[in-house]
Enzyme design. Structure first.
Site, short mmCIF file in Angstrom:
data_model
loop_
_atom_site.label_atom_id
_atom_site.label_comp_id
_atom_site.label_asym_id
_atom_site.label_seq_id
_atom_site.Cartn_x
_atom_site.Cartn_y
_atom_site.Cartn_z
N ASP A 92 -23.11 1.34 87.04
CA ASP A 92 -21.96 0.63 87.13
C ASP A 92 -22.61 -1.02 86.88
O ASP A 92 -23.82 -1.29 87.55
CB ASP A 92 -21.01 0.52 87.91
CG ASP A 92 -21.55 0.37 89.62
OD1 ASP A 92 -21.10 -0.75 90.05
OD2 ASP A 92 -22.17 1.00 89.98
N ARG A 111 -36.93 7.80 97.05
CA ARG A 111 -35.32 7.79 96.70
C ARG A 111 -34.93 7.74 95.44
O ARG A 111 -35.32 6.90 94.47
CB ARG A 111 -34.62 6.45 97.47
CG ARG A 111 -33.33 6.26 97.11
CD ARG A 111 -32.46 5.31 97.92
NE ARG A 111 -31.31 4.71 97.29
CZ ARG A 111 -30.22 5.19 96.90
NH1 ARG A 111 -30.18 6.59 96.77
NH2 ARG A 111 -29.45 4.36 96.15
N GLY A 133 -28.84 10.58 97.02
CA GLY A 133 -27.84 10.39 98.18
C GLY A 133 -26.97 11.95 98.23
O GLY A 133 -26.73 12.26 99.44
N ARG A 161 -26.59 17.02 94.31
CA ARG A 161 -27.58 16.57 93.29
C ARG A 161 -28.99 17.05 93.55
O ARG A 161 -29.71 17.19 92.90
CB ARG A 161 -27.58 14.98 93.14
CG ARG A 161 -28.53 14.53 91.95
CD ARG A 161 -28.42 13.06 91.34
NE ARG A 161 -27.23 12.91 90.95
CZ ARG A 161 -26.26 11.94 91.16
NH1 ARG A 161 -26.71 11.11 92.08
NH2 ARG A 161 -24.85 12.00 90.61
N ARG A 205 -24.83 20.46 108.22
CA ARG A 205 -23.97 19.21 107.77
C ARG A 205 -24.07 19.17 106.19
O ARG A 205 -23.49 18.18 105.70
CB ARG A 205 -24.61 17.97 108.30
CG ARG A 205 -24.42 17.93 109.85
CD ARG A 205 -24.75 16.44 110.28
NE ARG A 205 -24.57 16.24 111.55
CZ ARG A 205 -23.63 15.63 112.37
NH1 ARG A 205 -22.71 15.01 111.43
NH2 ARG A 205 -23.68 15.38 113.59
N ARG A 223 -22.95 9.92 83.98
CA ARG A 223 -24.18 9.61 85.20
C ARG A 223 -25.09 10.78 85.30
O ARG A 223 -26.47 10.31 85.32
CB ARG A 223 -23.32 9.77 86.57
CG ARG A 223 -22.72 8.29 86.72
CD ARG A 223 -21.92 8.29 88.01
NE ARG A 223 -21.09 7.12 88.30
CZ ARG A 223 -20.90 6.32 89.22
NH1 ARG A 223 -21.57 6.75 90.36
NH2 ARG A 223 -20.15 5.35 89.26
#
Length: 233
Positions: free
Chosen positions: A205, A88, A21, A25, A44, A218
């Site tokens: 989480d 993904r 996302g 990353r 963007r 993470r």
């Protein structure tokens, strides 16, 4: 020629694209896992890179948050850039007691509260599912790497701050493993385009237990998910 959201030219994007996302990353993966890296998109600030992993060309690009965002980027990759497969790689909140922080979940199917499928004018509800060949290979790769994974249904929600407070309880009661915000749209775009898609998720989480990883944890926890995905390219 590029699109309104992607300045890449045809041929600059590999046949397989990994999509976290967060565009930062994507940059981290490119800088730490790939060689011969070239940036193909900065529009963007949704960064995209193509490089090589074990000698094979692979691209990585941010997808943004939510189904409208990954819907745009994955549609263009499948339909304008002739990408064959999108994987993904992202975070998710666990919904089952036997799932722990840092666990890897592979989304065999993606339930959703979104109306993304309305555009296809179907006479019923569409069931968004992963490409089986990618899923099978991903599970096999995880076994080779001795990384335990859970495979099953996930929830792709349009809502992060949900006013319906029992939503997660209800999904959990139907066996959904975790909740995230993108997989269903990705799977629908792939189905419509006749392409392949898979979501590999790392638990950041636990919705029911109220536990979560720190930002630093993470990064470490996502390493297993990234390694599996890269080997699928």
């Amino acid at each position: 020629m590029g699109t309104a959201h992607n300045e890449a030219e045809l041929g600059q994007i590999a046949k397989t694209v990994l999509m976290p996302g967060d565009p930062l990353r994507a940059k981290f993966i490119a800088e730490n896992f790939l060689t011969d890296v070239k940036c193909f998109n900065t529009v963007r600030n949704m960064l995209g890179f193509t490089g090589k992993y074990n000698g094979k060309e692979v691209s990585v690009m941010g997808a943004g948050m939510g189904m409208p965002s990954i819907g745009i980027y994955s549609y263009e990759l499948f339909n304008h850039y002739d990408v064959d497969a999108i994987i993904r790689i992202g975070s998710a909140g666990a919904l089952q007691e036997d799932i722990e922080l840092k666990d890897v979940v592979m989304a065999m199917g993606a339930c959703t509260d979104s109306r993304y499928s309305y555009q296809y004018e179907l006479p019923g509800d569409f069931a968004p599912i992963a490409d089986y060949s990618l899923l099978e290979k991903a599970v096999g790769t995880a076994r080779e790497l001795k990384i335990p994974v859970k495979v099953g249904n996930v929830v792709s929600s349009d809502v992060f701050y949900n006013g319906y407070t029992k939503a997660n309880e209800k999904w959990a009661s139907m066996g959904a493993l975790c909740v995230e915000m993108e997989a269903a749209a990705l799977y629908m775009n792939a189905a419509k385009a006749g392409k392949k898609a898979l979501a590999i998720l790392s638990i950041s989480d636990h919705i029911l237990k109220g536990t979560e990883l720190s930002p630093e944890e993470r990064k470490v926890g996502f390493k297993d998910m990234m390694e599996i995905a890269l080997r699928l390219a």
